[in-house]
Scaffold this active site. Structure first.
Site, short mmCIF file in Angstrom:
data_model
loop_
_atom_site.label_atom_id
_atom_site.label_comp_id
_atom_site.label_asym_id
_atom_site.label_seq_id
_atom_site.Cartn_x
_atom_site.Cartn_y
_atom_site.Cartn_z
N LYS A 161 1.02 -1.35 0.24
CA LYS A 161 -0.14 0.49 -0.07
C LYS A 161 0.50 1.13 -0.28
O LYS A 161 1.48 1.34 0.73
CB LYS A 161 -0.53 -0.04 0.73
CG LYS A 161 -2.57 0.94 1.50
CD LYS A 161 -2.85 1.32 2.23
CE LYS A 161 -1.54 2.83 2.44
NZ LYS A 161 -1.80 3.78 1.80
N GLY A 218 6.94 4.78 7.92
CA GLY A 218 6.48 6.27 7.93
C GLY A 218 6.58 6.88 9.02
O GLY A 218 7.34 6.67 10.04
N THR A 221 5.78 7.63 12.95
CA THR A 221 6.20 7.30 14.46
C THR A 221 4.85 7.29 15.19
O THR A 221 4.35 6.26 15.85
CB THR A 221 7.06 8.56 15.63
OG1 THR A 221 8.42 8.25 14.72
CG2 THR A 221 7.14 7.74 16.56
N THR A 253 1.53 6.70 13.84
CA THR A 253 1.09 5.16 12.62
C THR A 253 2.22 4.22 12.78
O THR A 253 1.53 3.49 13.49
CB THR A 253 1.45 5.50 11.04
OG1 THR A 253 1.41 7.36 10.97
CG2 THR A 253 0.61 4.61 10.10
N GLU A 309 10.21 1.36 10.27
CA GLU A 309 10.82 2.65 10.18
C GLU A 309 10.29 4.07 10.36
O GLU A 309 9.58 4.35 9.48
CB GLU A 309 12.05 2.50 8.31
CG GLU A 309 12.95 1.12 8.23
CD GLU A 309 13.68 0.87 9.08
OE1 GLU A 309 14.01 1.64 9.46
OE2 GLU A 309 14.25 -0.07 9.41
N CYS A 332 13.44 11.14 5.89
CA CYS A 332 13.68 10.39 7.70
C CYS A 332 14.96 11.15 7.90
O CYS A 332 15.13 11.22 8.90
CB CYS A 332 13.47 9.49 7.28
SG CYS A 332 14.00 8.38 6.97
N GLU A 363 9.62 16.18 14.76
CA GLU A 363 9.90 15.98 13.61
C GLU A 363 9.62 16.91 12.55
O GLU A 363 8.14 17.32 12.81
CB GLU A 363 9.99 14.79 12.75
CG GLU A 363 10.20 14.74 11.91
CD GLU A 363 9.73 13.06 10.55
OE1 GLU A 363 8.91 12.89 10.89
OE2 GLU A 363 11.08 12.73 9.99
P1 NAD Z 1 2.26 8.43 7.79
O1 NAD Z 1 2.57 7.69 8.98
O2 NAD Z 1 0.78 9.34 7.62
O3 NAD Z 1 2.08 7.15 6.25
C1 NAD Z 1 2.86 6.45 5.76
C2 NAD Z 1 1.78 4.78 5.18
O4 NAD Z 1 1.09 4.87 6.15
C3 NAD Z 1 1.24 5.67 4.25
O5 NAD Z 1 1.05 4.95 3.16
C4 NAD Z 1 -0.42 5.50 5.08
O6 NAD Z 1 -1.63 5.85 4.29
C5 NAD Z 1 0.13 4.80 5.06
N1 NAD Z 1 -0.80 4.96 7.01
C6 NAD Z 1 -1.11 6.29 7.44
N2 NAD Z 1 -2.03 5.51 8.26
C7 NAD Z 1 -2.07 4.09 9.12
C8 NAD Z 1 -2.46 3.06 9.61
N3 NAD Z 1 -2.86 2.77 10.19
N4 NAD Z 1 -2.61 2.28 9.35
C9 NAD Z 1 -2.10 1.52 8.14
N5 NAD Z 1 -1.41 2.05 7.22
C10 NAD Z 1 -1.31 3.62 7.13
O7 NAD Z 1 3.66 9.23 7.47
P2 NAD Z 1 3.73 10.15 5.54
O8 NAD Z 1 3.34 10.77 6.11
O9 NAD Z 1 3.19 9.55 4.58
O10 NAD Z 1 5.83 10.03 5.97
C11 NAD Z 1 6.41 10.61 6.20
C12 NAD Z 1 6.93 10.16 7.90
O11 NAD Z 1 7.77 8.19 7.17
C13 NAD Z 1 8.07 10.74 8.16
O12 NAD Z 1 7.83 10.82 9.64
C14 NAD Z 1 8.97 10.19 8.10
O13 NAD Z 1 10.22 10.30 9.35
C15 NAD Z 1 9.25 9.13 7.91
N6 NAD Z 1 10.22 8.04 7.27
C16 NAD Z 1 10.94 7.73 7.90
C17 NAD Z 1 11.64 6.78 7.04
C18 NAD Z 1 13.24 5.78 7.77
O14 NAD Z 1 13.63 4.93 7.50
N7 NAD Z 1 12.73 6.14 9.23
C19 NAD Z 1 11.78 6.53 5.48
C20 NAD Z 1 11.06 7.69 5.05
C21 NAD Z 1 10.43 8.76 6.35
#
Ligand code: NAD
Length: 488
Positions: free
Chosen positions: A173, A226, A228, A230, A248, A282, A386
Site C-alpha cells: 500500500k 512512515g 512514528t 502511525t 522505520e 527521514c 520532526e
Molecule cells: P504516515 O505514517 O502518515 O504514512 C505512511 C504510510 O502509512 C502511508 O502509506 C499511509 O497511508 C499509511 N498509513 C497511515 N495510517 C495508517 C494506519 N493506521 N494503518 C496502516 N497504514 C497507515 O507517514 P507519511 O506522512 O507518509 O511519511 C512521513 C513520515 O515517514 C515521516 O515521519 C518520516 O520520518 C517517515 N519516514 C521514515 C523513514 C525511515 O526509513 N525511517 C523513511 C522515510 C520516511
C-alpha cells in the site's frame, strides 16, 4: 485525468466501492489524477491472491525469482525519464533529484536484493557428541508493505525487493499522496512476466486500506516506513496478533560540527542534509550543533547557502528546492516555524512561502523557503519534534560532552552526522550518540548491505542487506542426532 488503479492478481482493477481520491500535483496545487480509495474488501481480494500465489512462488528457484526482479529493474531503468518525471510531478521534488536519486535507487534496490538472495546462507552448528544443527530459512507468506510519500518508489522497492527475492508474496500500500510510480512499477512487473498475485498493490488511505491490511489475519509480516504515530498504531494492532513487524519511523537527526572539521565540506554537506528533497527525508540533518569558536562564521555560511538555493518549478532543470507534498503538510511546516518564533527562535532566513510565485505555472504550489532558525532552547518543540520540511535549527555547544547530550536530547535515534578531523573523537562520539546510523564527515552515503534503522522512537528492527533477508524469512532449526556406528 489519469486514473491510477489497483494491481491485484496480475490485473489492474478499480476499487469495489468506486471511491476515489484526488492526486494533487504539489507544485501546482491542483488534481491531475485520481487514486482508488480502497477498502477492506479490496484488501481481502488482494491478500487472497497473494496467498494463492505464495506456494508456487516460494518453490520457484531463487535464480528465477532473481531473474524476474532484475528484469523489472531493467524495465524501470529503460524508462528512467518517464519514472523520474512521474515522481517529480507526484511529490513536488526536483526532477533532477528524482532522476539522480529516487529512480536509480529503486533500480539498485531490485538488483541488489535479487542478487543478494542468491548469496543468502544460513547457519549450521556441529554440536559435540554426534549432533548437527542446521537452520532453514523459509519465506513467511504474505508480506504487507506500507510506504510513505517522500521517496515513493525508492522506499517501496526497498521493501518489495527483499520480500519477493526470498519467496514471499506481497500486498503493498503506497502513500495515497504519491501513487503514480507504484502503478508504473506494476506495469513493469506485468511486462516482465511476474506471476499473478506475487505482487499486489492496493491504493488508498491509511485509515482504510492501510489499517485493513495491517489487521488482516492472513498477513503475518508487516514492513512499514512512515511516521512514528502511525508506527505505534500499527504495532498496537500487530502485537496481539503476533505478527512480525519492522518499523522505520521518524527522525530528528543531529548534525554535530566540531571546530576542527573540514569546514568547506561540512557547510556544503550540512546544507544538503538540511534541505535535500525540501527537508522531507527521514535522515535530514535538522538539528545543527556547531562548536562555539566557529559558530558565528559557520551559521553565516549556512544562511548564505540556504538563501542561494534555487526554489522553483520542480520540472525546471535548474531547480534545487521544489514544493512540499501537500497543502496540509505545508501548513504543518509553517505551523512549526510559527511555534519556533513564539518559543523565541530567530529566523535567520526563509520562514515562510516565497514572497512571489516561483513561476506562473506554480502559482498555487506549496512552496516554503529554506529556513534557518537560531536561539532556541534545546527543549523547545521544534528541536524535539520532526518537522519534515526545509527547516534547520542551529545551536552552539562547548566540547564533546555537551554535543553528545544535545544530540541525544530527543526521543528519536535514526541518524546522526559528526564533523571532525580528530579520529579518536569521531569514534568516541559515534559510540555515545544513540542512533541507528552515524555518518562521520559525510551524510546519506548508503551502502545497501549495512543495517539500516532507528533506535528509540525512530523504529523497531533493521533493514538492508542480510537484515532484510532475515526479516522476511522464518528460521527453523533442524537438530539431528547421528548415532554411533553399531559395534564401534
Ligand atoms: P504516515 O505514517 O502518515 O504514512 C505512511 C504510510 O502509512 C502511508 O502509506 C499511509 O497511508 C499509511 N498509513 C497511515 N495510517 C495508517 C494506519 N493506521 N494503518 C496502516 N497504514 C497507515 O507517514 P507519511 O506522512 O507518509 O511519511 C512521513 C513520515 O515517514 C515521516 O515521519 C518520516 O520520518 C517517515 N519516514 C521514515 C523513514 C525511515 O526509513 N525511517 C523513511 C522515510 C520516511
Amino acid at each position: 485525468m489519469i486514473a491510477v488503479r489497483n494491481f491485484v492478481d496480475g490485473e489492474f482493477a478499480d476499487p469495489r466501492s468506486g471511491a476515489r481520491l484526488d492526486d494533487i500535483e504539489p507544485a501546482v496545487g491542483a488534481a491531475y489524477a485520481t487514486v482508488p480509495d480502497s477498502g477492506a474488501d479490496d484488501v481481502a481480494v488482494a491478500v487472497a491472491a497473494a496467498q494463492r500465489a505464495f506456494p508456487a512462488w516460494a518453490r520457484t528457484p531463487v535464480e528465477e525469482r532473481a531473474r524476474l526482479l532484475i528484469d523489472v529493474a531493467g524495465r524501470i531503468e529503460a524508462r528512467l525519464d518517464e519514472f523520474a518525471r512521474a515522481e517529480s510531478v507526484d511529490t513536488g521534488k526536483p526532477l533532477s533529484l528524482a532522476r539522480s536519486l529516487d529512480i536509480p535507487r529503486a533500480v539498485a534496490n531490485l538488483r541488489f536484493f535479487a542478487t543478494a538472495a542468491l548469496h543468502f546462507h544460513s547457519e549450521a552448528h556441529a554440536t559435540d557428541h554426534g549432533v548437527l544443527n542446521y537452520t532453514l530459512r523459509r519465506p513467511r507468506g504474505v508480506a504487507a508493505v506500507i510506504s510513505p510519500w517522500n521517496l515513493p518508489l525508492y522506499l517501496l522497492t526497498w521493501k518489495i525487493a527483499p520480500a519477493l527475492a526470498t519467496g514471499n508474496t506481497v500486498v503493498a500500500k503506497p502513500s495515497e499522496l504519491t501513487p503514480m510510480t507504484a502503478q508504473m512499477l506494476a506495469e513493469a512487473c506485468r511486462a516482465a512476466g511476474l506471476p499473478p498475485g506475487v505482487l499486489n498493490i492496493v491504493h488508498g488511505r491509511g485509515a482504510g486500506a492501510g489499517a485493513a491490511l495491517v489487521s488482516h489475519p492472513d498477513v503475518p509480516t508487516i514492513s512499514f516506513t512512515g511516521g512514528t504515530v502511525t508506527g505505534a498504531a500499527i504495532a498496537a494492532t500487530a502485537a496481539p496478533m503476533f505478527k512480525k513487524i519492522a518499523l522505520e519511523l521518524g527522525g530528528k537527526n543531529p548534525n554535530i560540527v566540531f571546530a576542527d572539521a573540514g569546514l568547506d565540506d561540512a557547510v556544503a554537506t550540512s546544507l544538503r542534509a538540511a534541505f535535500t528533497n525540501q527537508g522531507e527525508i527521514c535522515l535530514s540533518g535538522s538539528r545543527l550543533f556547531v562548536e562555539e569558536p566557529i559558530y558565528e562564521s559557520f551559521v553565516a555560511r549556512m544562511v548564505d547557502g540556504a538563501r542561494r538555493l534555487r526554489l522553483g518549478d520542480p520540472l525546471d532543470s535548474a531547480t534545487e528546492q521544489g514544493a512540499l507534498v501537500s497543502a496540509a503538510h505545508r501548513d504543518k511546516v509553517l505551523g512549526c516555524i510559527d511555534q519556533a518564533r513564539r518559543d523565541g527562535g530567530r529566523i535567520l532566513c526563509g520562514g515562510g512561502p516565497p514572497a512571489k510565485p516561483v513561476s506562473d505555472r506554480c502559482r498555487g504550489g506549496y512552496f516554503v523557503e529554506p529556513t534557518v532558525i537560531a536561539g532556541l532552547d534545546p527543549k523547545s518543540r521544534i528541536m524535539r519534534e520532526e518537522v519534515f520540511g526545509p527547516v534547520v535549527t542551529v545551536t552552539p555547544f562547548r566540547g564533546e560532552d555537551e554535543a553528545v547530550a544535545l544530540a541525544n536530547g530527543t526521543d528519536y535515534g535514526l541518524a546522526a552526522c559528526v564533523w571532525t578531523e580528530n579520529l579518536a573523537r569521531a569514534h568516541r562520539v559515534a559510540e555515545r550518540v544513540a542512533s541507528g546510523t552515524i555518518w562521520i564527515n559525510c551524510w546519506m552515503v548508503r551502502d545497501l548491505r549495512v543495517p539500516f534503522g532507528g533506535m528509540k522512537k525512530s523504529g523497531v528492527g533493521r533493514e538492508g542487506g542480510d537484515e532484510a533477508l532475515r526479516f522476511f524469512t522464518e528460521p527453523k532449526n533442524v537438530c539431528i542426532r547421528i548415532p554411533e556406528e553399531p559395534g564401534a
